[in-house]
Motif scaffolding. Structure first.
Motif, PDB file in Angstrom:
ATOM      1  N   PHE A 195      -7.992  18.400  -1.359  1.00 54.52           N
ATOM      2  CA  PHE A 195      -8.452  18.547  -2.740  1.00 54.52           C
ATOM      3  C   PHE A 195      -7.635  17.702  -3.710  1.00 54.52           C
ATOM      4  O   PHE A 195      -8.147  17.252  -4.722  1.00 54.52           O
ATOM      5  CB  PHE A 195      -8.425  20.027  -3.148  1.00 54.52           C
ATOM      6  CG  PHE A 195      -9.574  20.808  -2.608  1.00 54.52           C
ATOM      7  CD1 PHE A 195     -10.772  20.869  -3.298  1.00 54.52           C
ATOM      8  CD2 PHE A 195      -9.476  21.458  -1.392  1.00 54.52           C
ATOM      9  CE1 PHE A 195     -11.847  21.577  -2.798  1.00 54.52           C
ATOM     10  CE2 PHE A 195     -10.546  22.166  -0.878  1.00 54.52           C
ATOM     11  CZ  PHE A 195     -11.739  22.226  -1.573  1.00 54.52           C
ATOM     12  N   GLY A 196      -6.363  17.481  -3.380  1.00 57.13           N
ATOM     13  CA  GLY A 196      -5.536  16.631  -4.225  1.00 57.13           C
ATOM     14  C   GLY A 196      -6.082  15.213  -4.248  1.00 57.13           C
ATOM     15  O   GLY A 196      -6.157  14.567  -5.292  1.00 57.13           O
ATOM     16  N   MET A 197      -6.480  14.719  -3.097  1.00 54.43           N
ATOM     17  CA  MET A 197      -7.037  13.370  -3.034  1.00 54.43           C
ATOM     18  C   MET A 197      -8.349  13.298  -3.804  1.00 54.43           C
ATOM     19  O   MET A 197      -8.614  12.325  -4.500  1.00 54.43           O
ATOM     20  CB  MET A 197      -7.244  12.955  -1.571  1.00 54.43           C
ATOM     21  CG  MET A 197      -5.963  12.423  -0.942  1.00 54.43           C
ATOM     22  SD  MET A 197      -6.059  12.286   0.853  1.00 54.43           S
ATOM     23  CE  MET A 197      -7.402  11.165   1.038  1.00 54.43           C
ATOM     24  N   MET A 198      -9.151  14.347  -3.673  1.00 59.66           N
ATOM     25  CA  MET A 198     -10.411  14.377  -4.429  1.00 59.66           C
ATOM     26  C   MET A 198     -10.143  14.238  -5.924  1.00 59.66           C
ATOM     27  O   MET A 198     -10.907  13.597  -6.640  1.00 59.66           O
ATOM     28  CB  MET A 198     -11.134  15.702  -4.196  1.00 59.66           C
ATOM     29  CG  MET A 198     -11.888  15.771  -2.911  1.00 59.66           C
ATOM     30  SD  MET A 198     -12.941  17.224  -2.953  1.00 59.66           S
ATOM     31  CE  MET A 198     -13.270  17.432  -1.236  1.00 59.66           C
TER      32      MET A 198
ATOM     33  N   THR B 139      -8.091  12.509  -7.409  1.00 55.05           N
ATOM     34  CA  THR B 139      -7.722  11.167  -7.866  1.00 55.05           C
ATOM     35  C   THR B 139      -8.855  10.174  -7.652  1.00 55.05           C
ATOM     36  O   THR B 139      -8.691   8.982  -7.867  1.00 55.05           O
ATOM     37  CB  THR B 139      -6.488  10.663  -7.091  1.00 55.05           C
ATOM     38  OG1 THR B 139      -6.815  10.625  -5.697  1.00 55.05           O
ATOM     39  CG2 THR B 139      -5.305  11.584  -7.302  1.00 55.05           C
ATOM     40  N   GLU B 140     -10.000  10.698  -7.214  1.00 55.88           N
ATOM     41  CA  GLU B 140     -11.130   9.815  -6.917  1.00 55.88           C
ATOM     42  C   GLU B 140     -11.784   9.303  -8.194  1.00 55.88           C
ATOM     43  O   GLU B 140     -11.670   9.915  -9.252  1.00 55.88           O
ATOM     44  CB  GLU B 140     -12.182  10.592  -6.110  1.00 55.88           C
ATOM     45  CG  GLU B 140     -11.871  10.701  -4.652  1.00 55.88           C
ATOM     46  CD  GLU B 140     -11.674   9.363  -3.999  1.00 55.88           C
ATOM     47  OE1 GLU B 140     -12.639   8.583  -3.941  1.00 55.88           O
ATOM     48  OE2 GLU B 140     -10.545   9.086  -3.546  1.00 55.88           O
ATOM     49  N   LYS B 141     -12.533   8.211  -8.029  1.00 56.38           N
ATOM     50  CA  LYS B 141     -13.310   7.724  -9.167  1.00 56.38           C
ATOM     51  C   LYS B 141     -14.541   8.591  -9.361  1.00 56.38           C
ATOM     52  O   LYS B 141     -14.963   8.843 -10.475  1.00 56.38           O
ATOM     53  CB  LYS B 141     -13.757   6.277  -8.897  1.00 56.38           C
ATOM     54  CG  LYS B 141     -12.690   5.256  -9.220  1.00 56.38           C
ATOM     55  CD  LYS B 141     -13.319   3.946  -9.689  1.00 56.38           C
ATOM     56  CE  LYS B 141     -12.264   2.887  -9.919  1.00 56.38           C
ATOM     57  NZ  LYS B 141     -11.658   2.400  -8.649  1.00 56.38           N
ATOM     58  N   SER B 142     -15.101   9.029  -8.229  1.00 55.96           N
ATOM     59  CA  SER B 142     -16.338   9.832  -8.283  1.00 55.96           C
ATOM     60  C   SER B 142     -16.133  11.092  -9.107  1.00 55.96           C
ATOM     61  O   SER B 142     -15.197  11.852  -8.881  1.00 55.96           O
ATOM     62  CB  SER B 142     -16.765  10.190  -6.862  1.00 55.96           C
ATOM     63  OG  SER B 142     -17.407  11.449  -6.847  1.00 55.96           O
ATOM     64  N   ARG B 143     -17.046  11.294 -10.054  1.00 52.37           N
ATOM     65  CA  ARG B 143     -16.918  12.477 -10.918  1.00 52.37           C
ATOM     66  C   ARG B 143     -17.145  13.759 -10.134  1.00 52.37           C
ATOM     67  O   ARG B 143     -16.550  14.773 -10.431  1.00 52.37           O
ATOM     68  CB  ARG B 143     -17.930  12.406 -12.061  1.00 52.37           C
ATOM     69  CG  ARG B 143     -17.587  11.336 -13.052  1.00 52.37           C
ATOM     70  CD  ARG B 143     -18.503  11.448 -14.234  1.00 52.37           C
ATOM     71  NE  ARG B 143     -18.037  12.500 -15.150  1.00 52.37           N
ATOM     72  CZ  ARG B 143     -18.392  12.546 -16.421  1.00 52.37           C
ATOM     73  NH1 ARG B 143     -19.196  11.636 -16.897  1.00 52.37           N
ATOM     74  NH2 ARG B 143     -17.947  13.493 -17.197  1.00 52.37           N
TER      75      ARG B 143
ATOM     76  N   VAL C  55      -0.060  17.320  -5.001  1.00 59.46           N
ATOM     77  CA  VAL C  55      -0.473  16.113  -4.288  1.00 59.46           C
ATOM     78  C   VAL C  55      -1.139  15.135  -5.260  1.00 59.46           C
ATOM     79  O   VAL C  55      -0.864  13.929  -5.249  1.00 59.46           O
ATOM     80  CB  VAL C  55      -1.430  16.478  -3.133  1.00 59.46           C
ATOM     81  CG1 VAL C  55      -2.050  15.223  -2.533  1.00 59.46           C
ATOM     82  CG2 VAL C  55      -0.695  17.273  -2.073  1.00 59.46           C
ATOM     83  N   ARG C  56      -1.976  15.671  -6.135  1.00 59.03           N
ATOM     84  CA  ARG C  56      -2.663  14.811  -7.105  1.00 59.03           C
ATOM     85  C   ARG C  56      -1.647  14.084  -7.982  1.00 59.03           C
ATOM     86  O   ARG C  56      -1.722  12.868  -8.183  1.00 59.03           O
ATOM     87  CB  ARG C  56      -3.593  15.657  -7.973  1.00 59.03           C
ATOM     88  CG  ARG C  56      -4.561  14.834  -8.813  1.00 59.03           C
ATOM     89  CD  ARG C  56      -5.534  15.743  -9.519  1.00 59.03           C
ATOM     90  NE  ARG C  56      -4.870  16.478 -10.584  1.00 59.03           N
ATOM     91  CZ  ARG C  56      -5.022  16.208 -11.873  1.00 59.03           C
ATOM     92  NH1 ARG C  56      -5.818  15.234 -12.244  1.00 59.03           N
ATOM     93  NH2 ARG C  56      -4.382  16.911 -12.787  1.00 59.03           N
ATOM     94  N   ALA C  57      -0.662  14.835  -8.471  1.00 58.67           N
ATOM     95  CA  ALA C  57       0.358  14.220  -9.319  1.00 58.67           C
ATOM     96  C   ALA C  57       1.117  13.165  -8.531  1.00 58.67           C
ATOM     97  O   ALA C  57       1.461  12.097  -9.059  1.00 58.67           O
ATOM     98  CB  ALA C  57       1.316  15.292  -9.840  1.00 58.67           C
ATOM     99  N   GLY C  58       1.371  13.455  -7.252  1.00 61.71           N
ATOM    100  CA  GLY C  58       2.094  12.495  -6.419  1.00 61.71           C
ATOM    101  C   GLY C  58       1.326  11.197  -6.277  1.00 61.71           C
ATOM    102  O   GLY C  58       1.882  10.106  -6.449  1.00 61.71           O
ATOM    103  N   ILE C  59       0.018  11.324  -6.005  1.00 65.38           N
ATOM    104  CA  ILE C  59      -0.790  10.117  -5.819  1.00 65.38           C
ATOM    105  C   ILE C  59      -0.885   9.340  -7.128  1.00 65.38           C
ATOM    106  O   ILE C  59      -0.753   8.112  -7.152  1.00 65.38           O
ATOM    107  CB  ILE C  59      -2.200  10.484  -5.315  1.00 65.38           C
ATOM    108  CG1 ILE C  59      -2.108  11.104  -3.923  1.00 65.38           C
ATOM    109  CG2 ILE C  59      -3.100   9.266  -5.303  1.00 65.38           C
ATOM    110  CD1 ILE C  59      -3.425  11.623  -3.391  1.00 65.38           C
ATOM    111  N   LEU C  60      -1.078  10.057  -8.240  1.00 66.79           N
ATOM    112  CA  LEU C  60      -1.212   9.383  -9.536  1.00 66.79           C
ATOM    113  C   LEU C  60       0.075   8.672  -9.936  1.00 66.79           C
ATOM    114  O   LEU C  60       0.057   7.758 -10.745  1.00 66.79           O
ATOM    115  CB  LEU C  60      -1.612  10.400 -10.618  1.00 66.79           C
ATOM    116  CG  LEU C  60      -3.041  10.918 -10.516  1.00 66.79           C
ATOM    117  CD1 LEU C  60      -3.320  11.946 -11.598  1.00 66.79           C
ATOM    118  CD2 LEU C  60      -4.041   9.766 -10.593  1.00 66.79           C
ATOM    119  N   SER C  61       1.203   9.110  -9.355  1.00 71.10           N
ATOM    120  CA  SER C  61       2.471   8.484  -9.729  1.00 71.10           C
ATOM    121  C   SER C  61       2.620   7.103  -9.083  1.00 71.10           C
ATOM    122  O   SER C  61       3.464   6.309  -9.483  1.00 71.10           O
ATOM    123  CB  SER C  61       3.637   9.376  -9.308  1.00 71.10           C
ATOM    124  OG  SER C  61       3.794   9.309  -7.909  1.00 71.10           O
TER     125      SER C  61
END
Lengths: 214, 223, 277
Positions: free
Chosen positions: B45-48, B50-54, B112-118
């Protein structure tokens, strides 16, 4: 459906909500105060700092439910008070660590700058360091506040009738899938609305403040 | 009146140590499996998020907000007392593992989302330009970097997860807290029961929390 | 003038209470106070209530059919409430001259001791231990640990619960009573403990447990169309009206009232009215 959405049931849940908010509100206020004190002490070090550290580490590594059971069954406090005290004892440790994170984010130069301006240590802390430290940790603080509101539901384990408790009491009277699911949905929705509004409000304010500063 | 911590109460506890051991075993088993589940859900869900897809981002928001804004106790009660009404009677162990895993998965997803966005966007674009597939970019470039930042909060999350397994005591779940409370309320030897229970939780949580601090300080130095 | 008399009597009553507290439980302090107030016919403790004009009774508010406060209407009702009204009727000639105070298992003793209530009628089990601290009347109700199951399950008694799950409240009595009963029958069932009664009922409804077992009185409050309480009782318990040691006039009076209600068949009517047979 219609047998759930009745005025008496809402009033009954509302009584529970009041207990939830009383316990959560009192616990938030008190643990914020005590937590800040512990954070300052631990940050400062020395004997009291070590003592604060021992308290924080011992308490935040044990479950909240343990404190609720212990204060309910081993002290003569009335139920709701036992709940408030147990939650305060527990959340003080959690908030202390968050505030300490904020304190660490303040540059040492601020202390020195304050001192050269003729402030004493307490004054620097009170007027310069703490406001910034707390401001820096508003997001995790608010998220912990919502956690406290949610975790208040643990008091139902000792029969304190909070929102969860009142919900479960009503649940005992209904026996069809539709009724039970509606009730679960209703209770969850009440928690959701409260917590979601708090986090949305905090997020927006923080963004606005951040914009104003930078 | 003997005090709450009278010696004979400790002796009673020692002779019933297997009750506590059984509960402790259950707590650890549920913790480990729930943690695995939380990590899997968190990464997915973290990866989701950061996706472009809304649509993906919407799924991420729904999961995170719904779970994070309602109490674990209610979610567990729902699995325990709600699902049987539609014919799903999960064993108690599954109720604990699923409920606790899904709840903390929402927090893991945010980490995870914050990690990827960093990780700077340029890296993603560069990798794609080099002919990396999406999966390989994530696996070899983005996630390893995100991991470093996500590790300390995830370790703290593990501590919270272990503590929250105590929610199973509220549904007669057979975990450490349930057995401790049951033992204590049968003979009223609350004092030793709660102290020993607290120490057992601290024994697993404190090392983890200290490890998390260590990771955090390492991160600060390298940043 | 009337006020002064009331005040005086109230003070006298308090002194009487203090005397009781001070002298210990054994001394018949009440009779001293009775002679002091000048009326030998009516014991002082009863006279004090007459002068006060209201009887104070400690009741439960969470045990339906015994003492239960309806959360919607705020009204309290139950068989114990009826008993309290009967007592008020006998003492004061008016069944409505009774003031209820909600008590719990924990508070009912202390509230009697400090004189906040005259009687406790609150599913209070008579035990030898408790008799040392309080006066109990003869039992007005016999109860015991009972079993509630779903009608559809077809379970007839404890014997049918072999290998099944029984939900109990976290306290020693029902678990112990069931365990010893099962030992006798040479059977075994899983006993699961829950923190509160509603949770056990919910677990029974959802099929998590096959039987909900606590005191019959408490169980009666959770009875609905889909469930049934089995006739078996374990670990029988007798409920009595408690009053403070030393208030012997009150104790005798309550006992007489109970006896009167029982011999006139009024008690059976009350029990039947609340469906407690």
């Amino acid at each position: 459906m219609s047998d759930i959405f009745q005025v008496p049931i809402f009033l009954f849940l509302l009584q529970g909500l009041r207990v939830t908010l009383t316990i959560a509100g009192a616990a938030i206020l008190m643990s914020l105060v005590f937590g800040t004190i512990l954070a300052v002490l631990r940050n400062h070090g020395g004997f009291w700092g070590h003592l604060a550290a021992v308290y924080i580490e011992a308490v935040r590594n044990a479950p909240l439910l343990l404190f609720i059971l212990a204060f309910r069954f081993m002290t003569p406090l009335p139920p709701v008070y036992a709940g408030i005290v147990a939650m305060t004892v527990f959340e003080t440790a959690a908030l202390a660590e968050i505030v300490r994170g904020g304190l660490k984010s303040i540059h040492k130069g601020q202390w020195e700058a304050g001192a050269t301006q003729g402030f004493n240590k307490i004054q620097v802390l009170r007027y310069i360091v703490l406001p910034q430290a707390i401001h820096n940790v508003i997001p995790p603080l608010v998220s912990q506040f919502t956690t406290i509101i949610k975790d208040t539901s643990y008091v139902w384990a000792v029969g304190i009738e909070d929102l969860t408790g009142k919900g479960m009491i009503i649940m005992g009277r209904y026996t069809t899938a539709a009724q039970v699911f509606t009730l679960f949905g209703l209770i969850a929705a009440i928690y959701f609305v409260i917590n979601y509004s708090i986090s949305c409000y905090a997020r927006r304010r923080h963004q606005r403040m951040a914009k104003a500063i930078y | 009146m003997p005090g709450p911590f009278a010696a004979f109460k400790w002796e009673a506890l020692l002779s019933d140590w297997n009750v506590f051991a059984e509960g402790f075993g259950m707590t650890i088993a549920v913790s480990v499996l729930a943690l695995l589940l939380a990590l899997v859900l968190g990464i997915a869900f973290g990866m989701m998020g950061t996706e472009k897809s809304r649509l993906f981002r919407l799924v991420n928001r729904c999961y995170v907000e719904l779970i994070q804004n309602t109490p674990l106790v209610i979610q567990i009660f729902f699995l325990y007392n709600g699902l049987p009404y539609i014919g799903i009677q999960l064993p108690i162990f599954w109720v604990g593992m699923l409920g606790i895993g899904v709840y903390h998965g929402a927090y893991a997803a945010e980490v995870v989302r914050a990690g990827i966005l960093s990780v700077p966007k340029g890296q993603f674009e560069a990798a794609m330009a080099q002919g990396f597939s999406y999966r390989d970019t994530m696996r070899h470039i983005i996630l390893p970097q995100a991991k470093r930042l996500a590790y300390p909060p995830l370790t703290n999350l593990a501590v919270n997860l272990i503590k929250n397994t105590s929610v199973m005591a509220m549904i007669a779940g057979g975990d450490l807290m349930y057995h401790a409370d049951s033992w204590a309320s049968a003979n009223l030897y609350y004092g030793p029961a709660y102290v020993v229970t607290g120490l057992l939780y601290i024994a697993i949580c404190f090392p983890l929390a200290t490890y998390a601090k260590h990771l955090e300080s390492k991160l600060e130095v390298s940043v | 003038m009337k006020k002064v008399t009331t005040c005086f009597l109230a003070i006298l009553f308090c002194i009487g209470m203090l005397a009781v507290a001070g002298c210990g439980a054994d001394k018949p302090a009440a009779s001293d106070a009775a002679s002091a107030s000048g009326s030998a016919a009516v014991p002082a403790d009863i006279k004090a209530i007459k002068d006060r004009g209201v009887l104070k009774v400690g009741i439960k508010v969470d045990v339906p059919k015994f003492g239960f406060k309806d959360p919607n209407t705020g009204e309290t009702s139950g068989m114990e409430i009826d008993l309290a009204k009967q007592l008020a009727q006998e003492i004061l000639g008016d069944a409505s001259k009774v003031e209820f105070e909600s008590v719990t298992a924990k508070t009912r003793g202390p509230l009697l001791d400090n004189g906040e209530v005259d009687y406790v009628i609150a599913t209070f089990t008579i035990t030898d231990e408790r008799k040392k601290s309080y006066n109990f009347t003869e039992p007005y109700f016999k109860d015991g640990v009972a079993l509630m199951v779903k009608k559809a399950s077809g379970i007839q008694g404890l014997a049918d619960l072999n290998g099944k799950k029984i939900g109990v409240a976290q306290s020693a009595t029902s678990k112990k009573a069931l365990e010893s009963a099962m030992k006798e029958k040479n059977m075994k069932a899983d006993i699961l403990e829950f923190g509160t009664y509603p949770e056990i009922k919910t677990a029974l409804d959802s099929g998590r447990i096959d039987c909900f077992s606590v005191d019959g009185a408490i169980l009666a409050g959770y009875l609905d169309d889909s469930t049934v309480i089995l006739p078996e009782r374990y670990d029988p318990q007798l409920y009595g009206i408690a009053s403070k040691k030393g208030n012997d006039g009150l104790a005798k009076f309550a006992n007489d009232t109970i006896a009167k209600l029982q011999s006139s068949g009024e008690m059976d009517k009350i029990i039947e009215k609340w469906g407690l047979k």
